[in-house]
Design an enzyme around this catalytic site. Sequence first.
Site, PDB file in Angstrom:
ATOM      1  N   ASN A  84       0.872  -1.178   0.000  1.00 15.05           N
ATOM      2  CA  ASN A  84       0.000   0.000   0.000  1.00 15.05           C
ATOM      3  C   ASN A  84       0.908   1.227   0.000  1.00 15.05           C
ATOM      4  OD1 ASN A  84      -1.743   2.085   0.632  1.00 15.05           O
ATOM      5  ND2 ASN A  84      -2.301   1.296   2.663  1.00 15.05           N
ATOM      6  N   HIS A 141      -9.479   0.632   5.182  1.00 11.53           N
ATOM      7  CA  HIS A 141      -8.175   0.832   5.832  1.00 11.53           C
ATOM      8  C   HIS A 141      -8.359   1.710   7.071  1.00 11.53           C
ATOM      9  CE1 HIS A 141      -4.115   2.209   6.623  1.00 11.53           C
ATOM     10  NE2 HIS A 141      -3.726   1.116   5.995  1.00 11.53           N
ATOM     11  N   GLU A 161      -6.767   4.117   8.196  1.00 15.38           N
ATOM     12  CA  GLU A 161      -6.642   5.564   7.966  1.00 15.38           C
ATOM     13  C   GLU A 161      -7.934   6.131   7.375  1.00 15.38           C
ATOM     14  OE1 GLU A 161      -2.898   5.311   5.867  1.00 15.38           O
ATOM     15  OE2 GLU A 161      -1.998   4.654   7.758  1.00 15.38           O
ATOM     16  N   GLU A 213      -5.103  -5.513  10.571  1.00 16.17           N
ATOM     17  CA  GLU A 213      -4.119  -4.459  10.799  1.00 16.17           C
ATOM     18  C   GLU A 213      -4.404  -3.755  12.119  1.00 16.17           C
ATOM     19  OE1 GLU A 213      -2.228  -3.161   6.847  1.00 16.17           O
ATOM     20  OE2 GLU A 213      -4.000  -1.946   7.127  1.00 16.17           O
ATOM     21  N   GLY A 271       2.619   1.903  10.867  1.00 19.17           N
ATOM     22  CA  GLY A 271       3.539   3.029  10.723  1.00 19.17           C
ATOM     23  C   GLY A 271       4.241   3.417  12.017  1.00 19.17           C
ATOM     24  N   SER A 331       3.664  -2.466  10.207  1.00 20.19           N
ATOM     25  CA  SER A 331       5.128  -2.493  10.347  1.00 20.19           C
ATOM     26  C   SER A 331       5.751  -3.827   9.943  1.00 20.19           C
ATOM     27  CB  SER A 331       5.537  -2.112  11.777  1.00 20.19           C
ATOM     28  OG  SER A 331       5.090  -0.805  12.076  1.00 20.19           O
TER      29      SER A 331
HETATM   30  P1  PGA Z   1       2.948   0.053   7.687  1.00 26.69           P
HETATM   31  O1  PGA Z   1       1.469   0.243   7.099  1.00 26.69           O
HETATM   32  O2  PGA Z   1       3.520  -1.191   7.061  1.00 26.69           O
HETATM   33  O3  PGA Z   1       3.686   1.296   7.278  1.00 26.69           O
HETATM   34  O4  PGA Z   1       2.812  -0.085   9.178  1.00 26.69           O
HETATM   35  C1  PGA Z   1       0.612  -0.849   6.900  1.00 26.69           C
HETATM   36  C2  PGA Z   1      -0.702  -0.383   6.332  1.00 26.69           C
HETATM   37  O5  PGA Z   1      -1.197   0.674   6.747  1.00 26.69           O
HETATM   38  O6  PGA Z   1      -1.296  -1.053   5.449  1.00 26.69           O
END
Ligand code: PGA
Length: 250
Positions: free
Chosen positions: A9, A94, A96, A166, A172, A212
């Site tokens: 992503n 997602h 976010e 997730e 992140g 991560s």
């Molecule tokens: P990340 O993001 O690997 O940077 O933690 C994963 C994601 O949001 O799909």
Amino acid sequence: MRTPYIAGNWKMHMNRAEARDLAAQLRELLAPVKHRIMVAPPFTAIETVAVTLQGSNIMVGAQNMAPALNGAHTGEISPLMLKDAGATVVILGHSERRHSYGEGDGLINEKVHLALQEGLEVILCVGETLEEREAGRVDAVVEEQLAGGLREIGASLLPRVTIAYEPVWAIGTGKTATPDDADSVHGTIRRIFTELYNSEEAEKIVIQYGGSVKPDNVKGLMSRDNIDGALVGGASLKVDSFGPIVQFNS
Ligand code: PGA
């Protein structure tokens, strides 16, 4: 029997030239890989990446879409436009989108229906926040998000659905769920699929872990029974990190 599936992503990174470059490098490096691979560039680079990856073993996805085919939806992108640009997959729900843009399970469910109706594959993301984890609500949150996101999605459509677990606190942040933690939630997701569908569907559903994922933790995660793949954010932006993640088994 479940084919591993590694997806990147790219979030809001990469102009078209950078996207073309990364896609071309991945195409060459990952040509021998036998399992499923997908990259999701920002909307503006989907066509560029789709052209670069045409005929390769890497699918192209989008990171979101509108719950409508066309009309007065300023700032939104239709699944028809995604297909026209060359995407065959869409990431929905997602964290976010849920937490920064207020998307709830009802809206996400509308998008899942429309994406599947339009022949796209879906990666449906679920996962708890740190507060929810600390309150012992992981199973309840994941159950609510799965039941809500998949409402009235028939079992015949599930071959085009992937679940990404997730945990929000691991995205992140450099904090990864331990393989044990992740595997246990993935097991819970299979149990929920048994309730929502049946044990055969629960056994078949591909569940990615996201949060991560890095070259040095992917093997441990992928060695667990219930972890079938990864949805990778930050580490998917460089061939040096996404390459080894995709090639976790070589
Ligand atoms: P990340 O993001 O690997 O940077 O933690 C994963 C994601 O949001 O799909």
